[in-house]
Motif scaffolding. Structure first.
Motif, PDB file in Angstrom:
ATOM      1  N   GLU A   1     -14.555 -89.516  27.008  1.00 16.31           N
ATOM      2  CA  GLU A   1     -13.708 -89.499  26.804  1.00 16.31           C
ATOM      3  C   GLU A   1     -13.234 -87.979  27.104  1.00 16.31           C
ATOM      4  O   GLU A   1     -12.746 -87.341  27.983  1.00 16.31           O
ATOM      5  N   ASP A   2     -14.445 -87.411  26.423  1.00 17.93           N
ATOM      6  CA  ASP A   2     -14.542 -85.312  26.712  1.00 17.93           C
ATOM      7  C   ASP A   2     -14.315 -85.432  28.477  1.00 17.93           C
ATOM      8  O   ASP A   2     -14.410 -84.467  28.422  1.00 17.93           O
ATOM      9  N   SER A   3     -15.715 -86.269  29.040  1.00 19.38           N
ATOM     10  CA  SER A   3     -16.060 -84.694  30.075  1.00 19.38           C
ATOM     11  C   SER A   3     -14.718 -85.460  31.094  1.00 19.38           C
ATOM     12  O   SER A   3     -14.490 -85.429  32.153  1.00 19.38           O
ATOM     13  N   MET A   4     -13.774 -86.549  31.309  1.00 14.45           N
ATOM     14  CA  MET A   4     -13.182 -87.125  31.671  1.00 14.45           C
ATOM     15  C   MET A   4     -11.952 -86.515  31.454  1.00 14.45           C
ATOM     16  O   MET A   4     -11.048 -86.211  32.459  1.00 14.45           O
ATOM     17  N   ARG A   5     -11.718 -85.836  30.516  1.00 14.91           N
ATOM     18  CA  ARG A   5     -10.542 -85.045  29.663  1.00 14.91           C
ATOM     19  C   ARG A   5     -10.965 -84.115  30.252  1.00 14.91           C
ATOM     20  O   ARG A   5      -9.788 -83.066  31.079  1.00 14.91           O
ATOM     21  N   LYS A   6     -12.229 -83.332  30.538  1.00 13.04           N
ATOM     22  CA  LYS A   6     -12.233 -81.302  31.154  1.00 13.04           C
ATOM     23  C   LYS A   6     -12.120 -81.511  32.532  1.00 13.04           C
ATOM     24  O   LYS A   6     -11.568 -80.722  33.059  1.00 13.04           O
ATOM     25  N   GLN A   7     -12.263 -82.483  33.629  1.00 12.22           N
ATOM     26  CA  GLN A   7     -12.237 -82.617  34.460  1.00 12.22           C
ATOM     27  C   GLN A   7     -10.721 -82.992  35.335  1.00 12.22           C
ATOM     28  O   GLN A   7     -10.487 -82.037  35.845  1.00 12.22           O
ATOM     29  N   GLN A   8     -10.134 -83.385  34.203  1.00  8.92           N
ATOM     30  CA  GLN A   8      -8.743 -83.637  34.389  1.00  8.92           C
ATOM     31  C   GLN A   8      -8.326 -82.186  34.398  1.00  8.92           C
ATOM     32  O   GLN A   8      -7.483 -81.940  34.931  1.00  8.92           O
ATOM     33  N   LEU A   9      -8.745 -81.807  32.853  1.00  7.92           N
ATOM     34  CA  LEU A   9      -8.076 -80.206  33.367  1.00  7.92           C
ATOM     35  C   LEU A   9      -8.563 -78.999  34.104  1.00  7.92           C
ATOM     36  O   LEU A   9      -7.609 -78.588  34.685  1.00  7.92           O
ATOM     37  N   GLU A  10     -10.173 -79.265  34.553  1.00  6.63           N
ATOM     38  CA  GLU A  10     -10.169 -78.216  35.330  1.00  6.63           C
ATOM     39  C   GLU A  10      -9.479 -78.584  37.057  1.00  6.63           C
ATOM     40  O   GLU A  10      -9.342 -77.998  37.437  1.00  6.63           O
ATOM     41  N   THR A  11      -9.176 -79.818  37.345  1.00 11.25           N
ATOM     42  CA  THR A  11      -8.811 -80.241  38.518  1.00 11.25           C
ATOM     43  C   THR A  11      -7.363 -80.011  38.669  1.00 11.25           C
ATOM     44  O   THR A  11      -6.520 -79.119  39.349  1.00 11.25           O
TER      45      THR A  11
ATOM     46  N   LYS B   1     -16.569 -79.339  43.583  1.00  9.44           N
ATOM     47  CA  LYS B   1     -17.655 -79.138  43.158  1.00  9.44           C
ATOM     48  C   LYS B   1     -17.419 -79.607  41.754  1.00  9.44           C
ATOM     49  O   LYS B   1     -17.924 -79.913  40.474  1.00  9.44           O
ATOM     50  N   ILE B   2     -16.040 -80.246  41.165  1.00  7.28           N
ATOM     51  CA  ILE B   2     -15.584 -80.652  39.986  1.00  7.28           C
ATOM     52  C   ILE B   2     -15.331 -82.364  40.162  1.00  7.28           C
ATOM     53  O   ILE B   2     -16.763 -82.294  38.943  1.00  7.28           O
ATOM     54  N   GLN B   3     -16.040 -82.037  41.194  1.00 10.02           N
ATOM     55  CA  GLN B   3     -16.141 -83.795  41.245  1.00 10.02           C
ATOM     56  C   GLN B   3     -17.996 -84.292  41.054  1.00 10.02           C
ATOM     57  O   GLN B   3     -18.932 -84.912  40.573  1.00 10.02           O
ATOM     58  N   GLU B   4     -17.993 -83.015  41.919  1.00 13.44           N
ATOM     59  CA  GLU B   4     -19.974 -83.124  41.876  1.00 13.44           C
ATOM     60  C   GLU B   4     -20.306 -82.608  40.257  1.00 13.44           C
ATOM     61  O   GLU B   4     -21.349 -83.244  39.813  1.00 13.44           O
ATOM     62  N   LYS B   5     -20.052 -82.205  39.439  1.00 13.70           N
ATOM     63  CA  LYS B   5     -19.958 -81.519  38.137  1.00 13.70           C
ATOM     64  C   LYS B   5     -20.209 -82.533  37.064  1.00 13.70           C
ATOM     65  O   LYS B   5     -20.435 -82.782  35.925  1.00 13.70           O
ATOM     66  N   TYR B   6     -19.068 -83.526  37.151  1.00 12.81           N
ATOM     67  CA  TYR B   6     -18.856 -84.885  36.233  1.00 12.81           C
ATOM     68  C   TYR B   6     -19.080 -85.822  37.178  1.00 12.81           C
ATOM     69  O   TYR B   6     -18.640 -86.825  36.554  1.00 12.81           O
ATOM     70  N   LYS B   7     -19.802 -85.569  37.912  1.00  9.63           N
ATOM     71  CA  LYS B   7     -20.204 -86.837  38.898  1.00  9.63           C
ATOM     72  C   LYS B   7     -20.919 -87.838  37.782  1.00  9.63           C
ATOM     73  O   LYS B   7     -21.807 -87.455  37.312  1.00  9.63           O
TER      74      LYS B   7
ATOM     75  N   LYS C   1      -6.979 -71.760  29.443  1.00 11.70           N
ATOM     76  CA  LYS C   1      -6.801 -72.097  27.820  1.00 11.70           C
ATOM     77  C   LYS C   1      -6.782 -72.998  27.147  1.00 11.70           C
ATOM     78  O   LYS C   1      -7.604 -73.305  26.110  1.00 11.70           O
ATOM     79  N   THR C   2      -7.137 -73.859  27.394  1.00 11.47           N
ATOM     80  CA  THR C   2      -6.664 -75.494  26.577  1.00 11.47           C
ATOM     81  C   THR C   2      -7.808 -76.065  26.615  1.00 11.47           C
ATOM     82  O   THR C   2      -8.612 -76.272  25.863  1.00 11.47           O
ATOM     83  N   LEU C   3      -8.662 -75.550  27.958  1.00 10.02           N
ATOM     84  CA  LEU C   3     -10.004 -76.226  28.113  1.00 10.02           C
ATOM     85  C   LEU C   3     -11.209 -75.133  27.185  1.00 10.02           C
ATOM     86  O   LEU C   3     -11.866 -75.704  26.389  1.00 10.02           O
ATOM     87  N   GLU C   4     -10.851 -74.232  27.206  1.00  9.63           N
ATOM     88  CA  GLU C   4     -10.859 -72.917  25.631  1.00  9.63           C
ATOM     89  C   GLU C   4     -10.490 -73.242  24.705  1.00  9.63           C
ATOM     90  O   GLU C   4     -11.649 -73.244  23.798  1.00  9.63           O
ATOM     91  N   GLU C   5      -9.481 -73.945  23.620  1.00 10.78           N
ATOM     92  CA  GLU C   5      -9.352 -74.155  23.177  1.00 10.78           C
ATOM     93  C   GLU C   5      -9.667 -75.572  22.736  1.00 10.78           C
ATOM     94  O   GLU C   5     -10.394 -75.746  21.303  1.00 10.78           O
ATOM     95  N   LEU C   6     -10.267 -76.531  23.188  1.00 14.63           N
ATOM     96  CA  LEU C   6     -11.139 -77.712  23.761  1.00 14.63           C
ATOM     97  C   LEU C   6     -12.217 -76.940  23.271  1.00 14.63           C
ATOM     98  O   LEU C   6     -12.801 -78.300  22.316  1.00 14.63           O
TER      99      LEU C   6
END
Length: 419
Positions: free
Chosen positions: A88-98, A77-83, A344-349
């Motif tokens: 930079e922001d999307s890649m960072r969010k994808q990494q954090l969510e993964t 689902k995460i891979q599909e979300k950021y497909k 929490k890191t995602l929320e702060e971002l």
């Protein structure tokens, strides 16, 4: 052309090969106490024992596979979300969510690879031992050494081995004669028919060669007169049984493991994995047709053990609830390293990005606008006009009245001063 490698040659894997070779020698000496000294039997027992020692790593890998079956849908689902998103922001969010998903299940991306990385050197060393048994079993080494010591004194040995047996790579010592170990390496590659031909090439050593070869053939015999150093094609029946068993056991083993892991058919790489599970057993059969029978026995024994092992592991995991397994994995992961709250890191971002956008919008709204300035200027001008209008004397006051006198005083205080 057969190129030789020195018996127990040094290298990166030498500590592992020496340990495995010592185990193989102990097994042979043990079965020989019961009159069962046979290299093929030792290969089977040796394979079972070494793979038994690696069961903890196998269970660890199976645990990761079980957890992955529950974790993979969320990762997909995460891979599909950021497909298609490469900013930079999307890649960072994808990494954090993964990372948050892996932490949620107490797993690590390297969990599945680590057992494989550990077992690979062991498997390579194991193959090295199986391929050069005389180097590690003392009794078999002694049989070859008796012949090698006599051949060491013969001139022209290298040319005879090269021309008649297609063997090269003999190593000379400081005295100019070939080393015992390199001659043993050459002799260990001789097939059943080569020994009689070797005796004919050295008539003076025929008795020694025939006596040693008889003992060696007995030790290397397997299943209806097969020799573990022979090629399956040299004796079509029952030689072809080994490649057939290798394909069948490898295929069933991979199918059993895939079914136990519960791989999603829509998961990335599932089609590739399915193709590999079909291709690799066929390749093992092809290799068995070209390599010595002893290597094929090792592959068949390893696959049979893996089938039995996988059956037992499946029964073990059937009694364990997957949620309990995940909970234990999370607790174990927390003890190993500091827990990081990726959510929490995602929320702060997200808050940081929202604040940045708000500041930009605020600065833009607080900028002075031309229309506002113009309206203020017009307001001031209008006010000045009103003030100047109100300072004008009222000509409607009655002469001599109090109002007229007050207006006269107001006019004198209008800022003009007395003349």
């Amino acid at each position: 052309m057969i190129n030789l490698f020195l018996t127990k040659s040094p290298g990166m894997l030498s500590p592992i090969t020496n340990l495995l070779g010592w185990i193989l020698n102990v097994i042979y000496e043990f079965v020989d106490l019961f009159g069962l000294g046979n290299a093929a039997l030792c290969i089977v027992l040796f394979t079972f024992l070494v793979k038994s020692l690696m069961i903890p790593l196998t269970i660890k890998q199976q645990k990761f596979s079980k957890i992955s079956s529950k974790m993979n849908p969320e990762l997909m689902k995460i891979q599909e979300k950021y497909k298609g998103k490469r900013d930079e922001d999307s890649m960072r969010k994808q990494q954090l969510e993964t990372q948050a998903v892996y932490q949620k299940y107490g797993a690590s991306p390297a969990s599945g690879c680590l057992p494989m990385l550990i077992t690979l050197p062991i498997m390579f060393a194991l193959y090295r031992v199986i391929y050069n048994i005389p180097a590690y079993i003392n009794d078999i080494y002694a049989l070859y050494a008796n012949v090698a010591a006599d051949l060491q004194k013969v001139s022209g040995l290298e040319n005879i081995l090269k021309d008649n047996f297609n063997v090269t790579g003999l190593v000379a010592n400081d005295a100019g004669s070939f080393t015992i170990n390199s001659i043993i390496d050459a002799l260990s590659k001789l097939t059943t028919g080569n020994w009689s031909e070797l005796a004919s090439q050295f008539p003076s050593l025929a008795d020694t060669i025939n006596s040693a070869s008889k003992s060696i053939m007995h030790i290397n015999s397997f299943f209806g007169g097969l020799n573990i150093v022979d090629n399956p094609m040299s004796k079509m029946w029952p030689g072809l049984i080994i490649p057939i068993l290798a394909v069948a056991t490898q295929w069933y083993s991979t199918k059993q493991m895939t079914a136990s892991n519960g791989m999603d058919q829509n998961a990335p790489g599932s089609s590739m994995m399915k193709g590999m599970n079909t291709f690799m057993p066929l390749m093992s059969g092809v290799f068995c047709l070209t390599l010595p029978i002893g290597v094929g026995i090792y592959w068949v024994a390893g696959a049979v053990f893996q089938i039995i092992q996988q059956f037992a592991i499946n029964k073990y995991f059937e009694k364990i609830d997957l949620d309990v397994l995940v909970e234990k994995s999370v607790e174990k992961a927390k003890k190993k390293k500091k827990h990081v709250d990726y959510e929490k890191t995602l929320e702060e971002l997200a808050k940081k990005q929202t604040k940045t956008l708000g500041d930009k919008a605020g600065n833009y709204n607080n900028a002075p606008k031309k229309s506002t300035i113009s309206s203020k200027a017009n307001s001031n001008i209008s006010s000045d006009k009103e003030d100047s209008t109100t300072t004008k004397p009222n000509t409607n006051y009655k002469a001599g009245s109090i109002a007229e006198r007050a207006n006269m005083l107001k006019g004198n205080n209008s800022g003009k001063g007395d003349k």
